[in-house]
Design an enzyme around this catalytic site. Structure first.
Site, PDB file in Angstrom:
ATOM      1  N   HIS A  64      10.499   2.945  -1.154  1.00  0.00           N
ATOM      2  CA  HIS A  64       9.535   2.026  -0.543  1.00  0.00           C
ATOM      3  C   HIS A  64       9.104   1.038  -1.610  1.00  0.00           C
ATOM      4  O   HIS A  64       8.560   1.421  -2.654  1.00  0.00           O
ATOM      5  CB  HIS A  64       8.321   2.765   0.009  1.00  0.00           C
ATOM      6  CG  HIS A  64       7.320   1.855   0.652  1.00  0.00           C
ATOM      7  ND1 HIS A  64       7.375   1.499   1.984  1.00  0.00           N
ATOM      8  CD2 HIS A  64       6.249   1.201   0.128  1.00  0.00           C
ATOM      9  CE1 HIS A  64       6.385   0.674   2.262  1.00  0.00           C
ATOM     10  NE2 HIS A  64       5.688   0.474   1.153  1.00  0.00           N
ATOM     11  N   CYS A  65       9.335  -0.241  -1.355  1.00  0.00           N
ATOM     12  CA  CYS A  65       9.034  -1.283  -2.339  1.00  0.00           C
ATOM     13  C   CYS A  65       7.810  -2.073  -1.881  1.00  0.00           C
ATOM     14  O   CYS A  65       7.889  -2.836  -0.911  1.00  0.00           O
ATOM     15  CB  CYS A  65      10.234  -2.217  -2.506  1.00  0.00           C
ATOM     16  SG  CYS A  65       9.985  -3.490  -3.756  1.00  0.00           S
TER      17      CYS A  65
END
Length: 380
Positions: free
Chosen positions: A213-214
């Site tokens: 998850h960025c």
């Protein structure tokens, strides 16, 4: 008391004669208006079958999506629940590029070549295109189990005689290219996760080929948007290095015939660009190199951190079953090929029987089918 006699009057019959002492009735009063629905009560619209339905507009599936995502443009675009860091990414890229075009490009185009602003514009539009595609594309979210599928698990829990009992984590084993891979059961999505799928704790979704998850792009990075993410960080490293080199060249040309401090005073905006690019280029280049290694090995960040196919956790190193034993083939498998379709029907309408998340009843006749063995058994 006299008995009341009722007589049916035909529509065409004349009215009965009035008695001499009776008062002649006045004009008929208009019928009283029917009371409207109480405030807050649902309004029903009749149908030909006699069964009413809610008069409000039908809801689309993105409006009742169980994850922590936000949707825009009628469900066509999606983003993670938090967008502050993503807004910071947009601010840094836009501000640095605009300052470069305003304060550096005119001088460099007159002094050196007109190709400098053209190259910068091409890189900028490519970076923004990849960023927006990464941020607003479905990363590969898997739909959760239906009510009937989840009811099988609730029935199993009820049969234990304890309302607080939860069955232990269950796994299944499958063979992929001669390698044993364990599939974990997701108690949130009520399903066994396919290979390389993981549940994101930030977005609260199971994502296929989950990488990470960025927060900088405001979305999960998975099977459907990894190619855009890789193109974004790779092109951003080129754009950052290009702007950094051009700003240094601009300041060097201005300092000819005078000292370097005088050149800095002439263009203070170039100093800001220089600072942003200097502190950003190292992390962006490092991230690009790391993901280039992952693409060449057909690995994900999640698998590399957990050491799924290496001896990082102290166990025995195993062969990556997803690798094609060739760098070129791995790159083509990860970055090329048709984009798989989205599995969540965001624009679809919510069906009447699944519109409201009512408590699941295991004795519902609609869910009378026997549960699948994969839902109740530990192994196939």
């Amino acid at each position: 008391m006299k008995d009341c006699e009722y007589q049916q009057i035909s529509p065409g019959a004349a009215p009965p004669p009035a008695s001499p002492g009776a008062r002649r009735p006045g004009p008929a009063a208009p019928p009283a208006p029917s009371p409207g629905p109480a405030p807050g009560a649902p309004r029903w619209s009749g149908s030909g079958s006699g069964s009413g339905s809610l008069g409000r507009r039908p809801r689309r599936k993105w409006e009742v999506f169980p994850g922590r995502n936000r949707f825009y443009c009628g469900g066509r675009l999606m983003l993670a629940g938090h967008g502050g860091v993503f807004a910071l990414t947009l601010l840094l890229i836009l501000s640095t590029t605009i300052l470069f075009f305003v304060f550096d490009c005119p001088y460099l185009a007159r002094t050196l070549t007109l190709a400098i602003p053209i190259i910068a514009a091409i890189l900028f539009f490519f970076v923004m295109s990849c960023l927006l595609q990464t941020s607003f594309t479905d990363p590969g979210i898997l739909p959760r189990a239906t009510i009937c599928e989840a009811a099988a698990l609730e029935k199993q829990i009820d049969n234990t005689g304890s309302s607080t009992y939860r069955p232990p984590p269950r796994t299944r084993e499958v063979m992929i290219n001669g390698q044993t891979v364990k599939l974990k059961y997701c108690f949130t999505c009520k399903m066994f996760r396919p290979p390389r799928t993981s549940h994101c704790s930030v977005c609260d979704n199971c994502v296929e080929r989950f990488d990470h998850h960025c927060p900088w792009v405001g979305n999960c990075v998975g099977r459907r948007n990894y190619r855009f993410f890789y193109a974004f960080i790779l092109s951003l490293s080129f754009l950052t290095a290009f702007i950094f080199a051009c700003v240094v060249t601009h300041l060097t040309l201005l300092s000819q015939g005078s000292n370097f401090l005088s050149a800095l005073k002439k263009t203070p905006a170039s100093v800001l660009e220089l600072v942003i690019c200097f502190f950003s280029i190292w992390s962006i280049l490092g991230l690009s190199g790391f993901h280039t290694y992952l693409v060449a090995s057909n690995l994900t960040t999640n698998e590399d951190i957990k050491g799924s196919w290496s001896s990082k956790r102290g166990g025995e190193a195993s062969v990556n079953p997803y690798s094609h034993k060739s760098i070129i083939t791995n790159c083509c498998a990860v970055l090329c090929g048709p984009l798989p379709p989205s599995l969540i029907d965001r624009r679809g309408f919510v069906q009447s029987d699944t519109a409201l998340p009512s408590p699941i009843r295991s004795d519902d006749p609609a869910c009378g089918a026997k549960p699948d063995a994969s839902m109740v058994g530990g192994h196939p």
